[in-house]
Design a protein around this motif. Structure first.
Motif, PDB file in Angstrom:
ATOM      1  N   LEU A 294       0.933  -1.655  -0.114  1.00  0.00           N
ATOM      2  CA  LEU A 294      -0.131   0.385  -0.395  1.00  0.00           C
ATOM      3  C   LEU A 294       0.737   1.066  -0.043  1.00  0.00           C
ATOM      4  O   LEU A 294       1.887   1.374   0.250  1.00  0.00           O
ATOM      5  N   ASP A 295      -0.002   2.376  -0.688  1.00  0.00           N
ATOM      6  CA  ASP A 295       1.247   3.909   0.033  1.00  0.00           C
ATOM      7  C   ASP A 295       1.273   4.000   0.788  1.00  0.00           C
ATOM      8  O   ASP A 295       0.530   3.350   2.131  1.00  0.00           O
ATOM      9  N   LEU A 296       1.478   5.094   1.358  1.00  0.00           N
ATOM     10  CA  LEU A 296       2.325   5.704   2.430  1.00  0.00           C
ATOM     11  C   LEU A 296       0.978   6.255   2.894  1.00  0.00           C
ATOM     12  O   LEU A 296       0.026   6.163   5.077  1.00  0.00           O
ATOM     13  N   GLU A 297      -0.036   6.414   3.046  1.00  0.00           N
ATOM     14  CA  GLU A 297      -1.601   7.003   3.191  1.00  0.00           C
ATOM     15  C   GLU A 297      -1.924   5.834   3.431  1.00  0.00           C
ATOM     16  O   GLU A 297      -2.721   5.815   4.266  1.00  0.00           O
ATOM     17  N   GLN A 298      -2.418   4.931   2.972  1.00  0.00           N
ATOM     18  CA  GLN A 298      -2.671   4.103   3.259  1.00  0.00           C
ATOM     19  C   GLN A 298      -2.181   3.074   4.091  1.00  0.00           C
ATOM     20  O   GLN A 298      -3.226   2.982   5.335  1.00  0.00           O
ATOM     21  N   LEU A 299      -1.674   3.253   4.130  1.00  0.00           N
ATOM     22  CA  LEU A 299      -1.224   2.194   5.618  1.00  0.00           C
ATOM     23  C   LEU A 299      -0.771   3.577   6.753  1.00  0.00           C
ATOM     24  O   LEU A 299      -0.571   2.792   8.332  1.00  0.00           O
ATOM     25  N   GLU A 300      -0.825   5.063   6.468  1.00  0.00           N
ATOM     26  CA  GLU A 300      -0.854   5.881   8.444  1.00  0.00           C
ATOM     27  C   GLU A 300      -2.773   5.372   8.582  1.00  0.00           C
ATOM     28  O   GLU A 300      -3.244   4.951   9.471  1.00  0.00           O
ATOM     29  N   ARG A 301      -3.349   4.933   7.414  1.00  0.00           N
ATOM     30  CA  ARG A 301      -4.860   4.318   7.877  1.00  0.00           C
ATOM     31  C   ARG A 301      -5.074   3.756   8.277  1.00  0.00           C
ATOM     32  O   ARG A 301      -5.905   3.483   9.414  1.00  0.00           O
ATOM     33  N   LEU A 302      -4.545   2.695   8.026  1.00  0.00           N
ATOM     34  CA  LEU A 302      -3.883   1.025   9.020  1.00  0.00           C
ATOM     35  C   LEU A 302      -3.887   1.496  10.044  1.00  0.00           C
ATOM     36  O   LEU A 302      -4.701   0.767  11.034  1.00  0.00           O
ATOM     37  N   GLU A 303      -2.636   2.400  10.251  1.00  0.00           N
ATOM     38  CA  GLU A 303      -2.372   2.280  12.042  1.00  0.00           C
ATOM     39  C   GLU A 303      -3.220   3.031  12.623  1.00  0.00           C
ATOM     40  O   GLU A 303      -3.666   2.996  13.723  1.00  0.00           O
ATOM     41  N   ARG A 304      -4.119   4.038  11.808  1.00  0.00           N
ATOM     42  CA  ARG A 304      -5.272   4.646  12.619  1.00  0.00           C
ATOM     43  C   ARG A 304      -6.017   3.524  12.633  1.00  0.00           C
ATOM     44  O   ARG A 304      -7.657   4.298  12.922  1.00  0.00           O
ATOM     45  N   GLN A 305      -5.986   2.473  12.201  1.00  0.00           N
ATOM     46  CA  GLN A 305      -7.106   1.434  12.463  1.00  0.00           C
ATOM     47  C   GLN A 305      -8.332   1.320  11.559  1.00  0.00           C
ATOM     48  O   GLN A 305      -9.496   1.602  11.926  1.00  0.00           O
TER      49      GLN A 305
ATOM     50  N   VAL B 130     -10.414   0.768   8.213  1.00  0.00           N
ATOM     51  CA  VAL B 130     -10.485   0.272   6.361  1.00  0.00           C
ATOM     52  C   VAL B 130     -10.098   0.457   5.468  1.00  0.00           C
ATOM     53  O   VAL B 130     -10.575   1.738   4.886  1.00  0.00           O
ATOM     54  N   VAL B 131      -9.258   0.209   4.975  1.00  0.00           N
ATOM     55  CA  VAL B 131      -8.819   0.624   3.184  1.00  0.00           C
ATOM     56  C   VAL B 131      -9.396  -0.430   2.337  1.00  0.00           C
ATOM     57  O   VAL B 131      -9.119  -1.524   1.952  1.00  0.00           O
ATOM     58  N   ILE B 132      -9.869   0.819   1.480  1.00  0.00           N
ATOM     59  CA  ILE B 132     -10.111   0.190  -0.136  1.00  0.00           C
ATOM     60  C   ILE B 132      -9.070   0.567  -0.989  1.00  0.00           C
ATOM     61  O   ILE B 132      -8.571   1.584  -1.441  1.00  0.00           O
ATOM     62  N   ALA B 133      -8.867  -0.246  -1.847  1.00  0.00           N
ATOM     63  CA  ALA B 133      -7.715  -0.298  -2.546  1.00  0.00           C
ATOM     64  C   ALA B 133      -7.723  -1.122  -4.148  1.00  0.00           C
ATOM     65  O   ALA B 133      -8.610  -2.318  -3.680  1.00  0.00           O
ATOM     66  N   LEU B 134      -7.233  -0.506  -5.417  1.00  0.00           N
ATOM     67  CA  LEU B 134      -7.741  -0.964  -6.650  1.00  0.00           C
ATOM     68  C   LEU B 134      -6.370  -1.924  -7.361  1.00  0.00           C
ATOM     69  O   LEU B 134      -5.751  -0.958  -7.034  1.00  0.00           O
ATOM     70  N   ARG B 135      -6.842  -3.075  -7.350  1.00  0.00           N
ATOM     71  CA  ARG B 135      -5.736  -3.333  -7.986  1.00  0.00           C
ATOM     72  C   ARG B 135      -5.903  -3.603  -9.301  1.00  0.00           C
ATOM     73  O   ARG B 135      -6.827  -4.196 -10.279  1.00  0.00           O
ATOM     74  N   GLU B 136      -5.014  -3.488 -10.499  1.00  0.00           N
ATOM     75  CA  GLU B 136      -5.250  -3.939 -11.720  1.00  0.00           C
ATOM     76  C   GLU B 136      -4.443  -4.239 -12.461  1.00  0.00           C
ATOM     77  O   GLU B 136      -3.109  -4.016 -11.643  1.00  0.00           O
ATOM     78  N   ASN B 137      -5.094  -4.817 -13.823  1.00  0.00           N
ATOM     79  CA  ASN B 137      -3.962  -5.607 -14.327  1.00  0.00           C
ATOM     80  C   ASN B 137      -3.870  -4.578 -15.943  1.00  0.00           C
ATOM     81  O   ASN B 137      -4.481  -4.263 -15.840  1.00  0.00           O
ATOM     82  N   ARG B 138      -3.025  -5.044 -16.440  1.00  0.00           N
ATOM     83  CA  ARG B 138      -2.491  -4.564 -17.217  1.00  0.00           C
ATOM     84  C   ARG B 138      -3.738  -4.446 -18.628  1.00  0.00           C
ATOM     85  O   ARG B 138      -3.741  -3.873 -19.487  1.00  0.00           O
TER      86      ARG B 138
END
Length: 547
Positions: free
Chosen positions: A183-194, A196-204
């Motif tokens: 995850l990027d830094l901002e998403q990791l920080e949100r995890l540290e704040r307990q 839930v993080v939503i991320a899009l996994r893209e395929n080429r």
């Protein structure tokens, strides 16, 4: 549609259109079923956790409080309904009893949403929710429900709980160390704040993109839900299956289009083989297309071959008979000449022998002419022929040998004007008129009348005499080679019976016909009719079969 190419091309285009429509309908039908399975798989895990949570409540008050809490958490109103409030169908009841999710989709509704139903295990009550779309809120709420399940057991049993929940989810559930999460830094920080993080996994390629849900699980681990794959409307296996079915369908359509043509060609080949075996009664099937026209040409060729064979047989018999008489006279004359001592008598015998030789030469010339016309099937070069000039030429050529006979041209050339021209081969039209007039010279008593006229697109040439005429029963026979009539057209009149046969053959080449009638003068009237406008590049075989 006479062109084989156009028939096959139009048939293939129609087949492509039909196969495309069927393939499109099949894909739509399959995707409708797949989308139902997809939606039910995506919702099953969430509603399984909802049902378990509702069953753990000890009172109706606690049940209602949890329902209200989860409704706010999911952003949709959750309901607990009895069977009587739902009016379930047999299929819906069967699916719910098997622990499956049932979706009621109303395509006519303005929001095009779905009512989702799930049975509380072992009860006759059902969880119901109306959802119009799936949002991040629903994904976060599902992650919180999983975390709630894990919180009920010690950490060492989390993997077992995740494994027991996995069969109820249409996407992956896993426990991953936090350092392995990409995850990027901002998403990791949100995890540290307990959070839930939503991320899009893209395929080429874009075909296997999906949504990942990350929820903090203790100080070192992360709960990962996903990927929640987006619905693929055109999966490769389905495209391959549709493509193969399309190829089979096009193969069947091509076979259906080509099979009749193949059968007709095989039938024509069978007919040709029969003709090659000597069966002259065989007939090819004709039609408006190219193969049918080929059959028509074959029939014309067969009739032409039949006529050649018949003519050859008749000529063989007739020639042997016709040649016997002048040859016998020559032999007799030579014997008489050998016994003749008087010079004057010898001169008379030599003159008689010369006349016999000339007669024999004329007979051979007629035979060769008829044989040449029978053998040849020329490509005729039709041009406009001036019949007025042709009639005048014939009258001038016949005048020296007509003797006391009167040759009358009764055509109204002034009235005909430009209509006095008709298309044909001038040398063959000249031969027709010449043979008819020469034939009339042998039987006319005092007069021969020529006439040309035009009617309904036909050029009409008539030659009438005042001789004995031809009985109706004998009018077909006079066109056969070496045919003579014993009474009205007796042998003493001369000729060898080939002139009218030659006329009939030339008339057929001009797509016309020849008729015999009684003349106004009391004798025979020969009437030749042919189209004033001919087809260019016309071949004699084409006319042979069309009489």
């Amino acid at each position: 549609m006479n062109s084989i190419f156009l028939r096959i091309y139009a048939g293939m285009m129609l087949a492509v259109l039909v196969v495309s429509l069927i393939a499109y309908a099949m894909v739509q039908l399959v995707n409708q079923y797949r989308s139902e399975i997809y939606r039910e798989a995506m919702a099953h895990g969430t509603f399984h956790l909802l049902a378990q949570g509702f069953q753990r409540q000890n009172s109706e008050e606690e049940l209602e409080a949890r329902r209200a809490l989860l409704s706010r958490l999911f952003g949709v109103e959750l309901k607990i309904l009895s069977e009587s409030e739902l009016s379930l169908s047999y299929r819906e009841r069967l699916h719910l009893e098997q622990g499956l999710v049932v979706m009621r989709i109303d395509e006519r509704a303005p929001d095009a949403g779905a009512d989702i139903l799930y049975q509380l295990p072992g009860e006759s009550r059902y969880v119901s929710a109306h959802m119009t779309r799936v949002s991040e809120q629903h994904a976060r709420a599902t992650a919180l429900l999983v975390l709630e399940e894990l919180a009920r057991v010690p950490a060492e049993r989390w993997d077992d709980v995740i494994a027991s929940l996995q069969p109820h989810f249409g996407y992956g559930l896993s426990r991953v160390p936090r350092e392995r999460v990409q995850l990027d830094l901002e998403q990791l920080e949100r995890l540290e704040r307990q959070e839930v993080v939503i991320a899009l996994r893209e395929n080429r390629s874009g075909r296997h993109s999906g949504v990942m849900v990350y929820a903090p699980l203790g100080p070192t681990d992360v709960l990962v839900l996903g990927p929640l794959a987006l619905f693929d409307w055109t999966p490769v296996p389905m495209l391959v299956i549709v493509g193969l079915l399309g190829l089979f369908a096009m193969g069947g359509a091509t076979y259906a289009l080509v099979r009749p043509l193949q059968n007709r060609l095989r039938e024509l080949d069978h007919v040709v083989r029969q003709l090659g075996g000597g069966n002259m009664e065989v007939q090819a099937r004709v039609g408006p297309d190219a193969i049918g026209q080929l059959g028509s040409t074959f029939n014309g060729m067969k009739e032409h071959i039949r006529r050649l064979i018949d003519a050859q047989r008749e000529m063989t018999r007739a020639v042997s008979h016709e040649l016997r008489t002048p040859v016998a006279r020559l032999r007799f004359g030579l014997e008489m000449l050998a016994d003749c001592d008087d010079a004057d008598e010898r001169r008379v015998k030599l003159d008689e022998l010369d006349q016999d030789i000339e007669q024999l030469d004329q007979l051979i010339d007629e035979i060769l002419t008829f044989a040449r016309l029978e053998e040849g099937s020329p490509t005729l070069d039709f041009k406009a022929v001036d019949l007025r000039a042709l009639f005048g030429q014939i009258c001038r050529e016949i005048a020296p040998i007509s003797g006391a006979l009167v040759l009358v041209d009764a055509s109204d050339w002034e009235r005909l004007g430009e209509a006095s021209h008709a298309e044909g081969e001038e040398r063959y039209l000249h031969r027709i008129l010449q043979n008819l007039v020469t034939n009339a010279l042998r039987y006319a008593r005092s007069e021969i009348v020529l006439r040309f006229e035009v009617a309904d697109g036909w050029a009409i040439m008539e030659v009438a005499d005042d001789g004995p005429g031809i009985p109706a029963a004998e009018r077909e026979r006079v066109f056969k080679p070496f045919a003579r009539l014993d009474k009205s057209r007796h042998r003493a009149s001369g000729g060898y019976g080939l002139g009218l046969s030659i006329v009939q053959r030339i008339v057929e080449w001009h797509s016309g016909r020849i008729e015999i009638d009684d003349s106004p003068q009391g004798g025979a009237l020969f009437r030749v009719l042919w189209p004033r406008e001919q087809r260019r590049g016309h071949h004699a075989l084409g006319a042979a079969g069309g009489r």
